[in-house]
Design an enzyme around this catalytic site. Structure first.
Site, PDB file in Angstrom:
ATOM      1  N   GLU A   1      47.327  32.678  46.144  1.00 29.10           N
ATOM      2  CA  GLU A   1      48.458  32.257  46.982  1.00 29.10           C
ATOM      3  C   GLU A   1      48.029  31.662  48.321  1.00 29.10           C
ATOM      4  OE1 GLU A   1      48.092  34.983  45.274  1.00 29.10           O
ATOM      5  OE2 GLU A   1      49.965  35.750  44.465  1.00 29.10           O
TER       6      GLU A   1
ATOM      7  N   CYS B   1      50.351  40.245  45.464  1.00 28.88           N
ATOM      8  CA  CYS B   1      49.921  41.588  45.865  1.00 28.88           C
ATOM      9  C   CYS B   1      50.625  42.010  47.156  1.00 28.88           C
ATOM     10  CB  CYS B   1      48.408  41.672  45.996  1.00 28.88           C
ATOM     11  SG  CYS B   1      47.735  40.715  47.340  1.00 28.88           S
TER      12      CYS B   1
ATOM     13  N   LEU C   1      23.503  33.404  22.543  1.00 30.37           N
ATOM     14  CA  LEU C   1      24.823  33.912  22.960  1.00 30.37           C
ATOM     15  C   LEU C   1      25.270  33.341  24.310  1.00 30.37           C
ATOM     16  CD1 LEU C   1      24.414  37.674  21.867  1.00 30.37           C
ATOM     17  CD2 LEU C   1      25.476  35.816  20.559  1.00 30.37           C
TER      18      LEU C   1
ATOM     19  N   ALA D   1      28.146  44.809  10.481  1.00 26.47           N
ATOM     20  CA  ALA D   1      28.133  46.244  10.779  1.00 26.47           C
ATOM     21  C   ALA D   1      28.830  46.516  12.113  1.00 26.47           C
ATOM     22  CB  ALA D   1      26.686  46.752  10.830  1.00 26.47           C
TER      23      ALA D   1
END
Ligand code: AOF
Ligand code: ZN
Length: 374
Positions: free
Chosen positions: A65, A88, A217, A312
């Site tokens: 904001e 907030c 990854l 797994a």
């Protein structure tokens, strides 16, 4: 009258959709804070115009904001502020956003998701109303909450939101035993997986996958290489090779190894010398206990976790009921039963309690996504 109000509802939905798109920009980059979007929309009588834009800054502060209000300056007076999360109300490291909105002189605030943070919940909107600002709540609330699911999940259950990603061949396989990485989906779907990685806080694989595939990854989309998530390997006995791609790149993109504190001390030491961080894991039947690990990860500020490694591990998350979202890519080619590793899940065996939220096509491949029914 009815026509006027439905056209302003439509305008609110349209600007909120744009605010939600803006909030996406910092997904996975705002630590324990959600990535919130704010647009300030000014109407000078001849039409509406966006005069301020803000998204929660990298690292989580400043909030959205004040950034949008700073850009709008004096044009915020009398304007409408669109916020994807209730502003907030607490004095944290920054003053309350509700206060900043009041001071700026905005006339209306349109909000999407509610904030479960007890310092904020309901109080942000109440502060605005007490100051005479018109408040409209819950505009595209589900869409905003879907993007903030990690933050919302972590606030309520103290665990990261877990997305199980699977790429399944036409005959229901996710790989071939002993063959390392095999292509199941085409380049468009793979690029999409990398975009998902960019938006996640962390990604997890089992040591079986780490040994068989030697994966990185990381996010390798051009321009988004800096957005790789923290990489986590379930490795009870600290078997990750020091010359694996994961260990070798641990100083550039963090690797957390969930290993028993009783694992071979020499192996533990050589891995930490590579920059791999070992986290002491509880074991159950020789495997890393997932609920405790997830608590630990939430404590480190990880809100979204993508599970991308091995049948797994996928089965273990499903069995423990720890999957919140399923992202299923279906390829067109068959792998064959001989040597194929069957997927623990298909479109026809999605567990009870999940509902489909998205379907798409990436190149030749199909995609579908389910979340837990809320
Ligand atoms: C907003 N706008 O852009 C964000 C909000 O530690 P702090 O002081 O930064 O506060 C964290 C809390 O702030 C978080 O739990 C959530 O309630 C809110 N996040 N709020 O008004 C924002 N990111
Ligand atoms: Zn704030």
């Amino acid at each position: 009258m009815a026509a006027a109000s439905s056209s302003s509802d439509e305008t609110d939905r349209r600007f909120m959709a744009a605010t939600i798109r803006l909030s996406r920009h910092h997904l996975g980059l705002t630590a324990t804070n959600p990535s919130v979007g704010t647009l300030i929309v000014h109407d000078d009588g001849s039409g509406t115009r966006i005069v301020g834009r803000g998204v929660t800054a990298i690292g989580g502060r400043p909030h959205a904001e004040p950034q949008a209000l700073a850009e709008a300056g004096e044009l915020a007076r009398g304007a409408t502020a669109y916020v994807t999360l209730e502003p907030c109300a607490h004095h944290g490291r920054t003053p309350p956003c509700a206060e900043a909105l009041i001071t700026s002189g905005v006339a209306r605030v349109v909000g999407a998701a509610s904030d479960p943070d007890p310092r904020v919940s309901g109080r942000g909107y109440a502060m605005l109303r007490e100051a005479g600002i018109e408040v409209v709540e819950k505009v595209l609330a589900d869409e905003a909450a879907d993007l903030m699911a990690g933050y919302l999940n972590r606030s309520v259950s103290k665990r990261p939101e877990v997305t199980l990603k699977l790429a399944v061949s036409a005959d229901g396989m996710i790989g071939v035993k002993g063959k390392g990485q095999v292509a199941i989906t085409g380049p468009e779907a793979r690029a999409q997986v990398h975009a998902m990685r960019a938006e996640a806080d962390a990604i997890l694989a089992g040591i079986g996958t780490a040994l068989a595939d030697d994966p990185e990854l990381t996010c390798r989309l051009p321009g988004l290489q800096g957005r790789s998530p923290v990489r986590i390997v379930l490795d009870a006995n600290a078997r990750l090779p020091v010359n694996s791609k994961l260990a070798r790149s641990a100083r550039e993109v963090p690797v957390l190894l969930a290993a028993s504190i009783d694992a071979d001390p020499a192996r533990r030491t050589s891995l930490s010398e590579c920059g791999v961080e070992l986290i002491g894991a509880d074991l159950v039947d020789g495997r890393v206990a997932l609920p405790e690990l997830l608590d630990d990860l939430a404590g480190r500020g990880i809100s979204t976790l993508m599970v991308e490694g091995g049948a797994a591990v996928a089965g273990q998350f499903l069995k423990d009921g720890l999957v919140d979202r399923i992202a299923l890519y279906s390829g067109t080619a068959a792998i064959g039963a001989a040597g194929g590793v069957p997927s623990p899940l298909s479109r026809d065996t999605i567990p009870a309690g999940f509902r489909i939220v998205r379907e798409a096509r990436f190149g030749e491949d199909r995609y579908a996504e389910w979340t837990r029914k809320g």
